[in-house]
Design an enzyme around this catalytic site. Sequence first.
Site, mmCIF file in Angstrom:
data_model
loop_
_atom_site.group_PDB
_atom_site.id
_atom_site.type_symbol
_atom_site.label_atom_id
_atom_site.label_comp_id
_atom_site.label_asym_id
_atom_site.label_seq_id
_atom_site.Cartn_x
_atom_site.Cartn_y
_atom_site.Cartn_z
ATOM 1 N N ASP A 269 0.849 -1.183 0.000
ATOM 2 C CA ASP A 269 0.000 0.000 0.000
ATOM 3 C C ASP A 269 0.891 1.241 0.000
ATOM 4 O OD1 ASP A 269 -2.445 1.284 -0.056
ATOM 5 O OD2 ASP A 269 -2.567 1.439 2.121
ATOM 6 N N TYR B 72 1.218 5.719 -0.707
ATOM 7 C CA TYR B 72 0.783 6.924 0.025
ATOM 8 C C TYR B 72 0.916 8.105 -0.929
ATOM 9 C CZ TYR B 72 0.701 9.654 4.497
ATOM 10 O OH TYR B 72 0.388 10.470 5.557
ATOM 11 N N HIS C 60 -4.209 13.900 0.834
ATOM 12 C CA HIS C 60 -4.413 12.957 1.942
ATOM 13 C C HIS C 60 -3.254 13.035 2.932
ATOM 14 C CE1 HIS C 60 -5.396 9.284 4.142
ATOM 15 N NE2 HIS C 60 -4.202 8.794 3.854
ATOM 16 N N ARG D 116 -0.854 15.047 13.464
ATOM 17 C CA ARG D 116 0.368 15.632 14.012
ATOM 18 C C ARG D 116 0.287 17.148 14.110
ATOM 19 N NH1 ARG D 116 1.824 11.222 10.742
ATOM 20 N NH2 ARG D 116 1.975 12.493 8.865
ATOM 21 N N GLU E 13 -10.533 3.661 2.851
ATOM 22 C CA GLU E 13 -9.594 4.466 2.090
ATOM 23 C C GLU E 13 -9.884 4.240 0.614
ATOM 24 O OE1 GLU E 13 -5.521 3.819 3.479
ATOM 25 O OE2 GLU E 13 -5.865 5.413 4.964
ATOM 26 N N GLU F 262 -8.946 4.049 -2.933
ATOM 27 C CA GLU F 262 -7.691 3.870 -3.653
ATOM 28 C C GLU F 262 -7.942 3.180 -4.997
ATOM 29 O OE1 GLU F 262 -4.325 2.356 -1.541
ATOM 30 O OE2 GLU F 262 -5.150 2.844 0.428
ATOM 31 N N ASP G 176 -9.044 0.199 1.177
ATOM 32 C CA ASP G 176 -8.162 -0.288 2.242
ATOM 33 C C ASP G 176 -8.791 0.057 3.588
ATOM 34 O OD1 ASP G 176 -5.738 -1.567 3.001
ATOM 35 O OD2 ASP G 176 -4.957 0.386 3.611
ATOM 36 N N ARG H 226 -8.707 3.340 12.601
ATOM 37 C CA ARG H 226 -7.855 4.494 12.899
ATOM 38 C C ARG H 226 -7.336 4.493 14.330
ATOM 39 N NH1 ARG H 226 -6.404 5.819 7.913
ATOM 40 N NH2 ARG H 226 -8.184 6.266 6.610
ATOM 41 N N GLN I 107 -4.588 1.811 14.483
ATOM 42 C CA GLN I 107 -3.461 2.345 13.706
ATOM 43 C C GLN I 107 -2.728 3.451 14.461
ATOM 44 O OE1 GLN I 107 -4.850 3.884 9.937
ATOM 45 N NE2 GLN I 107 -2.840 4.656 9.334
ATOM 46 N N TYR J 249 1.320 2.573 15.174
ATOM 47 C CA TYR J 249 2.077 2.794 13.933
ATOM 48 C C TYR J 249 3.467 3.374 14.132
ATOM 49 C CZ TYR J 249 1.698 7.873 13.107
ATOM 50 O OH TYR J 249 1.838 9.222 13.176
ATOM 51 N N LYS K 187 -4.696 -2.206 9.587
ATOM 52 C CA LYS K 187 -4.904 -2.311 8.135
ATOM 53 C C LYS K 187 -5.034 -3.755 7.680
ATOM 54 C CE LYS K 187 -3.783 2.036 6.825
ATOM 55 N NZ LYS K 187 -4.532 2.817 5.809
ATOM 56 N N THR L 58 -9.162 -5.728 2.951
ATOM 57 C CA THR L 58 -8.948 -4.780 1.859
ATOM 58 C C THR L 58 -9.791 -5.300 0.706
ATOM 59 O OG1 THR L 58 -6.705 -4.199 2.562
ATOM 60 C CG2 THR L 58 -7.242 -3.848 0.240
ATOM 61 N N THR M 2 -4.498 6.595 -0.422
ATOM 62 C CA THR M 2 -5.805 7.241 -0.409
ATOM 63 C C THR M 2 -5.790 8.457 -1.333
ATOM 64 O OG1 THR M 2 -6.026 6.553 1.862
ATOM 65 C CG2 THR M 2 -7.584 8.208 1.073
ATOM 66 N N GLU N 149 -10.732 12.050 7.073
ATOM 67 C CA GLU N 149 -10.612 13.398 6.522
ATOM 68 C C GLU N 149 -11.971 14.089 6.430
ATOM 69 O OE1 GLU N 149 -7.551 13.187 3.017
ATOM 70 O OE2 GLU N 149 -8.194 11.153 3.503
#
Lengths: 420, 420
Positions: free
Chosen positions: B125, B127, B132, B141, B197, B199, B231, B235, B238, B242, B251, B255, B348, B362
């Site tokens: 997967d 990014y 995103h 963050r 997600e 994708e 996917d 959250r 994760q 992570y 994850k 999927t 995503t 999001e």
Amino acid sequence: MKLMRSWVESANDPETQFPLNNLPYGVFSVDGDDPRCGVAIGDMILDVAAMEATGLLRIGDDPVLDVPFWNEVMELGPQAWAQLRLMLFGFLVEGAETKGSVAQYLIPQARARLHMPLLVAEYTDFYAGMQHAKNMGAILRGSPDLPANWLHIPIGYNGRASSVVVSGTDIHRPLGQTKAPDAAMPSFGPSKRVDIELEMGAIVGTGSTLGQPITTAEAAEMIFGYVLLNDWSARDIQGWEYQPLGPFQGKAFGTSISPWIVTAAALAPFRCPAPAREVPLLPYLQEKEPGFYNVTLEVLMQPAGAAQASTIARTNYNRVYYSAAQQLTHHAVCGCEMNAGDLLGSGTISGPTKAEFGSLMELSWGGKEPITLDGGETRSFIEDGDRLTLRGHAQGDGYRVGFGDCTGRILPALKMPGWE
Amino acid sequence: MKLMRSWVESANDPETQFPLNNLPYGVFSVDGDDPRCGVAIGDMILDVAAMEATGLLRIGDDPVLDVPFWNEVMELGPQAWAQLRLMLFGFLVEGAETKGSVAQYLIPQARARLHMPLLVAEYTDFYAGMQHAKNMGAILRGSPDLPANWLHIPIGYNGRASSVVVSGTDIHRPLGQTKAPDAAMPSFGPSKRVDIELEMGAIVGTGSTLGQPITTAEAAEMIFGYVLLNDWSARDIQGWEYQPLGPFQGKAFGTSISPWIVTAAALAPFRCPAPAREVPLLPYLQEKEPGFYNVTLEVLMQPAGAAQASTIARTNYNRVYYSAAQQLTHHAVCGCEMNAGDLLGSGTISGPTKAEFGSLMELSWGGKEPITLDGGETRSFIEDGDRLTLRGHAQGDGYRVGFGDCTGRILPALKMPGWE
């Protein structure tokens, strides 16, 4: 437990890795013929594929040794695994009446080439070495504090099954993207910081169902056996790529495993207590019967042209904080489907002193303190032509249970097609 | 390009996803019989497995459609892929002389059940959605700044192939370890933040060799086709797991992919320019012919009992910053062996406005701004019984090229055996 004596005399040598107590599973070929399943005994291999073909050995209803990997045996489950082990024991024990018919299926290991003992379904690498996690934090992030989740989660990430190779396979130095701390832009080229990671691998023998969590007791039953595992790592590629989604290409150019799968049954006499827990584990991770083993481990390094290999680290599998069964439980508890042939790396095993560090990153402390080999060469990381070897064994009363060497050389990087 | 007319009338409908221009590959069964390879045309499926069995269709020397997946076709390589596409075109084009013998191999899609169209070798997967990445940075963050490596590396991580399922498969809410920011200790239980997600998935059709890097031109030739890909993500699991090694169990519970693989050839007319580069890409990632496509994408959500689904996002595959060929190049350039059946998730896909965000994380901005569905229900994350559906198509001149719905419901978590 004491040595169990075999009529194969070399299996009674206290120094052999393959006494009757062991009976590890591999895949071998002789003189370029087709690879097939075999069992190591002393300095010989028992050609169990041929024994099945001639009807001397049969587990279950259908042939399972007519393929060059052990996955079909795995899928039969723990009762069949125990049955096979008993049958092999019966064939090879001192005084066995079948000796006359079995002896013809013994082939000297010296004549055999060893191949991958399993089809790796998927490969997961964990991070269960506490000292390693502390060392990496100190070297990379300036603090030996464990990540906030480390004492609660058997941290792992998915690796690349296609990169797993059997001992003896040489590995090309990887190309990749790196960035020096003071550089404005990254650059592309061969890694300058190729490293090893001293690990044990656990092989999942029976699967789980998508969506269905499992317990630690179920996970323990699912583990078929163990191998030595060297998770070759490119520290400069890894350092630039790993945030925020973890290691990727720095870990995907090769992972070597020992040629022999030592069964969970053979390691059972070497179980040892779980480490002290700094905080209690959540109930789903608690084990009634801790899945930790006393296996001494050693790393050897031999530059091209050096007369002999130098031992650069010695430690023990019992240094890990999470057992393979705990890792497998965590892996499957979200509903992730596990399958026969899944390979779980323990994470780098390092003990508390430098002599026990399981990677060059730690041994040379990020490259700042090169190590000196027996021949006087110094190394921070691996140079082209260097051979790295992992060895390991459990020590019984007058016998050893070993895995065979897990070895490989680093070769120069291959060029991109059309590039200079 | 214009609609190419077929004697299968429903394939000429400007609204169908499966005109003669498409010819996507799937696996189907009827009335519980064995799954087999088929090609969608209008509202029918051409039973190419049966056509191969009777000798009407043959690619290469040996049968490749006698298995319920397309991997054997993939392994034949690009020339055979082009040959098959031409043969199918010849069978189905308006005025084809073979219509009389081919018509008997058409089966109504309404009668068929669809299965996984491929054996997923490994799943990676990426990014590649810039918006995103910025949104996730801002939500998780506190800063929309991209990670330092983002503009240089097609960041990716290895996912879990065993969790990839075909559209229509319901997914159990995962159990896992989570920790609230103000909690002293983590806890264990069903995820409270299950998400999608949006994708696209690229399917690797031909492999590479361990140790051998590849170029973007080679990578482009290796891609067999594309699917829609959801996917599913937990959250809260994760978020706690992570760091430092990336997403893992958050994850790994499912999927979903669309049932039809749209070939790279069918998408070729919809190529579009590469996005503007904020900094130059390193030469190994530069593409002479950019591998970006104009494919409109849509996400629908339908709570249990709701009369109809609500569209919650609309965006386009051309929002990604890295093409699948660039991702594949980066994946293999370290020497990682790639294989037929490897699945690469794009990452995503989110556009610059909220209406284009490709995840609930999001859309609800980390759960702080619940969205309202057409029926008045509000959602921050997915509740048990909710059905989520991805749709996508490329719009030609009077025709569409689509993938079929990629849909699934979230079911309640399954219990641990022996636990309350």
